[in-house]
Design a protein around this motif. Structure first.
Motif, PDB file in Angstrom:
ATOM      1  N   GLY A 128     -50.349 -27.359  16.535  1.00 14.72           N
ATOM      2  CA  GLY A 128     -50.748 -26.845  15.240  1.00 14.72           C
ATOM      3  C   GLY A 128     -51.850 -25.813  15.303  1.00 14.72           C
ATOM      4  O   GLY A 128     -52.084 -25.079  14.341  1.00 14.72           O
TER       5      GLY A 128
ATOM      6  N   THR B 251     -54.553 -31.481  17.074  1.00 15.75           N
ATOM      7  CA  THR B 251     -54.419 -31.119  15.664  1.00 15.75           C
ATOM      8  C   THR B 251     -53.749 -32.251  14.906  1.00 15.75           C
ATOM      9  O   THR B 251     -54.064 -32.530  13.756  1.00 15.75           O
ATOM     10  CB  THR B 251     -53.602 -29.826  15.521  1.00 15.75           C
ATOM     11  OG1 THR B 251     -54.228 -28.795  16.284  1.00 15.75           O
ATOM     12  CG2 THR B 251     -53.510 -29.393  14.066  1.00 15.75           C
ATOM     13  N   GLY B 252     -52.768 -32.908  15.568  1.00 13.53           N
ATOM     14  CA  GLY B 252     -52.120 -34.102  15.043  1.00 13.53           C
ATOM     15  C   GLY B 252     -52.176 -35.197  16.083  1.00 13.53           C
ATOM     16  O   GLY B 252     -52.967 -35.139  17.034  1.00 13.53           O
TER      17      GLY B 252
ATOM     18  N   GLU C 234     -52.568 -40.516  12.060  1.00 13.00           N
ATOM     19  CA  GLU C 234     -52.961 -39.122  12.226  1.00 13.00           C
ATOM     20  C   GLU C 234     -54.097 -38.732  11.282  1.00 13.00           C
ATOM     21  O   GLU C 234     -54.881 -37.835  11.588  1.00 13.00           O
ATOM     22  CB  GLU C 234     -51.752 -38.211  12.018  1.00 13.00           C
ATOM     23  CG  GLU C 234     -52.021 -36.752  12.362  1.00 13.00           C
ATOM     24  CD  GLU C 234     -50.755 -35.925  12.426  1.00 13.00           C
ATOM     25  OE1 GLU C 234     -50.589 -35.045  11.552  1.00 13.00           O
ATOM     26  OE2 GLU C 234     -49.934 -36.159  13.342  1.00 13.00           O
TER      27      GLU C 234
ATOM     28  N   SER D 133     -57.146 -37.390  14.939  1.00 16.67           N
ATOM     29  CA  SER D 133     -56.854 -35.957  15.036  1.00 16.67           C
ATOM     30  C   SER D 133     -58.193 -35.244  14.925  1.00 16.67           C
ATOM     31  O   SER D 133     -59.222 -35.878  14.675  1.00 16.67           O
ATOM     32  CB  SER D 133     -55.904 -35.517  13.915  1.00 16.67           C
ATOM     33  OG  SER D 133     -56.465 -35.809  12.641  1.00 16.67           O
TER      34      SER D 133
ATOM     35  N   THR E  72     -44.848 -29.712  11.999  1.00 15.37           N
ATOM     36  CA  THR E  72     -45.492 -30.627  11.070  1.00 15.37           C
ATOM     37  C   THR E  72     -46.779 -30.058  10.478  1.00 15.37           C
ATOM     38  O   THR E  72     -46.990 -30.096   9.269  1.00 15.37           O
ATOM     39  CB  THR E  72     -45.791 -31.963  11.774  1.00 15.37           C
ATOM     40  OG1 THR E  72     -44.560 -32.499  12.286  1.00 15.37           O
ATOM     41  CG2 THR E  72     -46.414 -32.958  10.818  1.00 15.37           C
ATOM     42  N   ASN E  73     -47.672 -29.545  11.319  1.00 22.27           N
ATOM     43  CA  ASN E  73     -48.983 -29.108  10.845  1.00 22.27           C
ATOM     44  C   ASN E  73     -49.123 -27.600  10.707  1.00 22.27           C
ATOM     45  O   ASN E  73     -50.187 -27.107  10.341  1.00 22.27           O
ATOM     46  CB  ASN E  73     -50.070 -29.637  11.786  1.00 22.27           C
ATOM     47  CG  ASN E  73     -50.220 -31.142  11.695  1.00 22.27           C
ATOM     48  OD1 ASN E  73     -50.459 -31.680  10.619  1.00 22.27           O
ATOM     49  ND2 ASN E  73     -50.054 -31.827  12.812  1.00 22.27           N
TER      50      ASN E  73
ATOM     51  N   HIS F  30     -47.447 -40.947  12.364  1.00 19.65           N
ATOM     52  CA  HIS F  30     -47.387 -41.094  10.907  1.00 19.65           C
ATOM     53  C   HIS F  30     -47.174 -42.541  10.481  1.00 19.65           C
ATOM     54  O   HIS F  30     -46.918 -42.824   9.314  1.00 19.65           O
ATOM     55  CB  HIS F  30     -46.305 -40.180  10.348  1.00 19.65           C
ATOM     56  CG  HIS F  30     -46.557 -38.736  10.678  1.00 19.65           C
ATOM     57  ND1 HIS F  30     -47.497 -37.979  10.015  1.00 19.65           N
ATOM     58  CD2 HIS F  30     -46.046 -37.938  11.643  1.00 19.65           C
ATOM     59  CE1 HIS F  30     -47.537 -36.765  10.544  1.00 19.65           C
ATOM     60  NE2 HIS F  30     -46.671 -36.714  11.541  1.00 19.65           N
TER      61      HIS F  30
END
Length: 324
Positions: free
Chosen positions: A9, A135-136, A185, A189, A73-74, A158
């Protein structure tokens, strides 16, 4: 020559490499914030490399991959393997989840790439677990079969966050008011460390450094600033936030390890762990990892190590490019 990519991310890493375990012939790390889509990044990398088109290519991408497509995702970018391959003359380009790639990279690590936290009692061919916060939060299991270890990537980052004590329960309530459903997360993160710091600062039990507060204006700079003030300035509030983060991280890794009885080894990867390794190695991570009640003896038997090689994802993407 293989084109390997590790797309998170925040950082977008690319390399041209002859074999998964080799030092790249050419390598670049780009900031995702500097680009509007994957096409522009790939165009930039191939132009920078100035090399003939690679014979194989694979990108490890932070997001669930389905039928050669993924939405990161991010970052929000959408990637299509067939479309990218056609545009850049890479007919065999593959997309895999970034922790699918990272899990494959474990087999190609150079010597000295693991910092052992717990020797455990490893069992040959037993399941392995890879967990990594950046980031995640990425997670993958590895199971052994006729072709060696194979990754089982997922989206365990998640899954719901489970508080382990009163302080973590307070953190859960703090985050629940904002997110309703609190995930791993949300806590584990870069943004999660900033949220933990904010929670502790709001509690007022420890004074907040004006110098650190002044550095917390930009979201991307918050976690590095907190980490720096904790490890270098010994700031009490920053240290408390980092230690709470590490305790949550260790507890999460231990819970996930129990789901598979990962006696083959538990590996902590991602961009954050190597940066805070001295504090992780101080013992709080292992204590939380092993704090499993009646199952503590089982947790203590699991080998546990931090991966310090920043090319883990690139090595695994190169291996995935050659996997037929």
């Amino acid at each position: 020559m293989i084109l390997a990519g590790d797309l998170g991310g925040t950082h977008l890493r690319f390399a041209l490499v002859a074999t998964p375990g080799a030092t790249p012939d050419f390598e670049r790390d780009y900031a995702a914030a500097d680009f509007r889509g994957i096409e522009a990044v790939l165009e930039k990398f191939l132009a920078d490399a100035g090399a003939p088109a690679p014979q194989a290519a694979c990108l490890g991408v932070a997001g669930p991959v389905s039928e050669g497509r993924v939405r990161m995702t991010n970052l929000g970018w959408s990637l299509d393997a067939a479309a990218l391959g056609a545009r850049f003359g890479l007919p065999d380009l593959r997309l895999v989840n970034d922790f699918d790639a990272a899990a494959r990279g474990l087999a190609h690590l150079p010597a000295g790439s693991l910092e052992v936290l717990q020797a455990g009692e490893p069992v040959e061919h037993a399941p392995r677990l890879l967990v990594g916060a950046g980031t995640g939060l990425g997670i993958a299991l590895l199971v052994h079969g006729t072709r060696g270890y194979r990754p089982l990537p997922g989206e365990g980052g998640h899954a719901a966050f489970a508080p382990a004590d009163e302080t973590q329960l307070g953190l859960w309530r703090h985050l629940h008011a904002r997110f309703r459903r609190v995930t791993l997360e949300h806590v584990l993160s870069g943004a999660g460390l900033a949220r933990i710091y904010g929670y502790l600062a709001a509690g007022g039990a420890l004074p907040e450094s004006p110098a650190l507060r002044a550095e917390l204006g930009g979201a991307g700079a918050q976690a590095p600033a907190i980490t720096r003030h904790a490890l270098e300035q010994r700031d009490a509030l920053a240290l408390a936030a980092l230690d709470l983060y590490i305790a949550c991280y260790g507890a999460c890794a231990g819970d996930l390890a129990l789901t598979a009885l990962a006696r083959g080894g538990v590996y902590i990867a991602g961009g954050i762990a190597p940066k805070i390794l001295p504090r992780i190695a101080a013992g709080g991570f292992c204590a939380a990892f092993n704090d499993k009640g009646a199952f503590e003896p089982h947790a203590r038997r699991m080998p546990l190590a931090v991966v310090t090689d920043p090319r883990l994802g690139l090595r695994g993407a190169a291996a995935a490019a050659l996997d037929t």
